[in-house]
Design an enzyme around this catalytic site. Sequence first.
Site, mmCIF file in Angstrom:
data_model
loop_
_atom_site.group_PDB
_atom_site.id
_atom_site.type_symbol
_atom_site.label_atom_id
_atom_site.label_comp_id
_atom_site.label_asym_id
_atom_site.label_seq_id
_atom_site.Cartn_x
_atom_site.Cartn_y
_atom_site.Cartn_z
ATOM 1 N N ALA A 67 0.862 -1.185 0.000
ATOM 2 C CA ALA A 67 0.000 0.000 0.000
ATOM 3 C C ALA A 67 0.897 1.234 0.000
ATOM 4 C CB ALA A 67 -0.879 -0.012 1.242
ATOM 5 N N GLY A 110 0.610 -5.083 0.750
ATOM 6 C CA GLY A 110 -0.558 -5.139 -0.127
ATOM 7 C C GLY A 110 -0.251 -5.788 -1.466
ATOM 8 N N GLU A 113 -0.633 -9.358 -0.872
ATOM 9 C CA GLU A 113 -2.061 -9.612 -0.660
ATOM 10 C C GLU A 113 -2.837 -9.565 -1.973
ATOM 11 O OE1 GLU A 113 -1.869 -6.521 2.459
ATOM 12 O OE2 GLU A 113 -3.101 -7.900 3.617
ATOM 13 N N GLU A 133 4.374 -5.280 7.108
ATOM 14 C CA GLU A 133 3.629 -4.193 7.750
ATOM 15 C C GLU A 133 4.054 -3.961 9.191
ATOM 16 O OE1 GLU A 133 2.277 -6.609 5.895
ATOM 17 O OE2 GLU A 133 0.749 -5.763 4.556
HETATM 18 N N1 CO8 Z 1 4.610 3.131 -0.612
HETATM 19 C C1 CO8 Z 1 5.053 4.309 -1.138
HETATM 20 N N2 CO8 Z 1 6.236 4.436 -1.782
HETATM 21 C C2 CO8 Z 1 7.010 3.332 -1.876
HETATM 22 C C3 CO8 Z 1 6.615 2.089 -1.355
HETATM 23 C C4 CO8 Z 1 5.345 2.008 -0.692
HETATM 24 N N3 CO8 Z 1 4.876 0.855 -0.172
HETATM 25 N N4 CO8 Z 1 7.591 1.179 -1.595
HETATM 26 C C5 CO8 Z 1 8.563 1.837 -2.266
HETATM 27 N N5 CO8 Z 1 8.218 3.137 -2.432
HETATM 28 C C6 CO8 Z 1 8.995 4.188 -3.101
HETATM 29 C C7 CO8 Z 1 10.154 4.654 -2.246
HETATM 30 O O1 CO8 Z 1 9.720 5.602 -1.286
HETATM 31 C C8 CO8 Z 1 11.083 5.230 -3.279
HETATM 32 O O2 CO8 Z 1 10.601 6.496 -3.642
HETATM 33 P P1 CO8 Z 1 11.655 7.717 -3.851
HETATM 34 O O3 CO8 Z 1 12.534 7.266 -5.004
HETATM 35 O O4 CO8 Z 1 10.770 8.876 -4.202
HETATM 36 O O5 CO8 Z 1 12.400 7.856 -2.580
HETATM 37 C C9 CO8 Z 1 10.863 4.319 -4.486
HETATM 38 O O6 CO8 Z 1 9.618 3.653 -4.266
HETATM 39 C C10 CO8 Z 1 11.922 3.241 -4.614
HETATM 40 O O7 CO8 Z 1 12.035 2.557 -3.382
HETATM 41 P P2 CO8 Z 1 13.420 2.349 -2.586
HETATM 42 O O8 CO8 Z 1 14.354 3.476 -2.858
HETATM 43 O O9 CO8 Z 1 13.094 2.066 -1.165
HETATM 44 O O10 CO8 Z 1 13.953 1.049 -3.344
HETATM 45 P P3 CO8 Z 1 14.894 -0.106 -2.746
HETATM 46 O O11 CO8 Z 1 15.259 -0.958 -3.899
HETATM 47 O O12 CO8 Z 1 15.974 0.495 -1.905
HETATM 48 O O13 CO8 Z 1 13.945 -0.943 -1.734
HETATM 49 C C11 CO8 Z 1 11.910 -2.065 -1.083
HETATM 50 C C12 CO8 Z 1 12.829 -1.646 -2.235
HETATM 51 C C13 CO8 Z 1 12.636 -3.097 -0.184
HETATM 52 C C14 CO8 Z 1 10.685 -2.708 -1.681
HETATM 53 C C15 CO8 Z 1 11.535 -0.826 -0.228
HETATM 54 O O14 CO8 Z 1 11.059 0.195 -1.108
HETATM 55 C C16 CO8 Z 1 10.480 -1.057 0.791
HETATM 56 O O15 CO8 Z 1 10.762 -1.637 1.831
HETATM 57 N N6 CO8 Z 1 9.240 -0.619 0.520
HETATM 58 C C17 CO8 Z 1 8.150 -0.670 1.460
HETATM 59 C C18 CO8 Z 1 7.618 -2.091 1.593
HETATM 60 C C19 CO8 Z 1 6.519 -2.116 2.601
HETATM 61 O O16 CO8 Z 1 6.705 -1.852 3.769
HETATM 62 N N7 CO8 Z 1 5.320 -2.506 2.148
HETATM 63 C C20 CO8 Z 1 4.183 -2.597 3.005
HETATM 64 C C21 CO8 Z 1 3.407 -1.334 2.919
HETATM 65 S S1 CO8 Z 1 2.074 -1.319 4.095
HETATM 66 C C22 CO8 Z 1 0.898 -2.245 3.380
HETATM 67 O O17 CO8 Z 1 1.028 -2.733 2.300
HETATM 68 C C23 CO8 Z 1 -0.363 -2.380 4.172
HETATM 69 C C24 CO8 Z 1 -1.226 -3.420 3.571
HETATM 70 C C25 CO8 Z 1 -2.627 -3.097 3.779
HETATM 71 C C26 CO8 Z 1 -3.405 -3.462 2.580
HETATM 72 C C27 CO8 Z 1 -2.881 -2.848 1.338
HETATM 73 C C28 CO8 Z 1 -3.862 -2.824 0.259
HETATM 74 C C29 CO8 Z 1 -3.319 -2.159 -0.932
#
Ligand code: CO8
Length: 259
Positions: A67, A110, A113, A133
């Site tokens: 998400a 997400g 999911e 999460e």
């Molecule tokens: N939301 C918003 N932006 C994101 C997300 C996200 N989930 N994941 C990555 N991005 C963005 C980063 O902020 C970054 O943006 P910017 O270049 O502007 O700084 C860009 O994508 C690239 O990401 P990274 O620089 O972090 O790339 P890396 O290769 O270093 O890392 C990862 C990749 C490991 C995937 C890392 O981005 C990460 O950990 N992302 C978050 C993963 C996460 O925690 N996901 C769970 C989110 S909460 C959730 O899903 C709740 C579920 C509830 C239901 C959802 C229904 C849709």
Amino acid sequence: MTHYETIETSTPDGGVGLIRLNRPKALNALSLTVMRELTHAAAEFDDDAEIGAIVISGSERAFAAGADISEMAALDYPDVVQADLLAGWEDLAQVRTPLIAAVCGYALGGGCELAMLCDLLIASDTAVFGQPEIKLGIIPGMGGSQRLTRAVGKAKAMDLCLTGRTMPVEEAERAGLVSRVVPADQLLDEAIEAGRTIAAMSRSAAMAAKEAVNRALETTLSEGVRFERKLFHAAFASLDQKEGMSAFLEKRTPVFGGG
Ligand code: CO8
């Protein structure tokens, strides 16, 4: 065809509808706009008599990294309750046409999911799954704690949901989360081909098969077997049953008309 901001849709031949998540800079983070657009596109394909299977894919780097955290960060409890945040994703679970997730790269939160909400999960050899999460101070909110547990059992579901660690595709396949694993450069072709195979079957039989398998996750064995038998009996009211069985006996390929 409707124009979307965060997804792209197309119709490769053979009765397949393709939906590609298209927010590469945010690793296909599932914003509310993605939710609205994806569920709308899937519903349109579901209503289209020409479409017999829907493939949902992301990019090479990410199916979806969860998400959209930037959208959720400032929300309070009353905000999420009043908006019933993320409930709209359930619309996708109502789609009757078989859904195929083509997962390359990250399928986190997400994203995992969404993949599990699909009926077939075809993954590339680079796919990574997880429910991270907990690292954000929340828990899965789109069925992850439920669908992951049903798919891989309590041991792995607890491990992923409590530690937030990721699971490489080899482990995901061993655990029973994915239907097939293919090299990354063949993923989309494989998923579309699987879609074509399904779309060439009797549409009503495919919908019934989907409904019957999904019912196994919801009910007791005896109820599920009874439910399956009703759908099995109903199949004999279709022209497709006549066509399928005649074609077998006449040693030819069946042509299902959906009747
Ligand atoms: N939301 C918003 N932006 C994101 C997300 C996200 N989930 N994941 C990555 N991005 C963005 C980063 O902020 C970054 O943006 P910017 O270049 O502007 O700084 C860009 O994508 C690239 O990401 P990274 O620089 O972090 O790339 P890396 O290769 O270093 O890392 C990862 C990749 C490991 C995937 C890392 O981005 C990460 O950990 N992302 C978050 C993963 C996460 O925690 N996901 C769970 C989110 S909460 C959730 O899903 C709740 C579920 C509830 C239901 C959802 C229904 C849709």
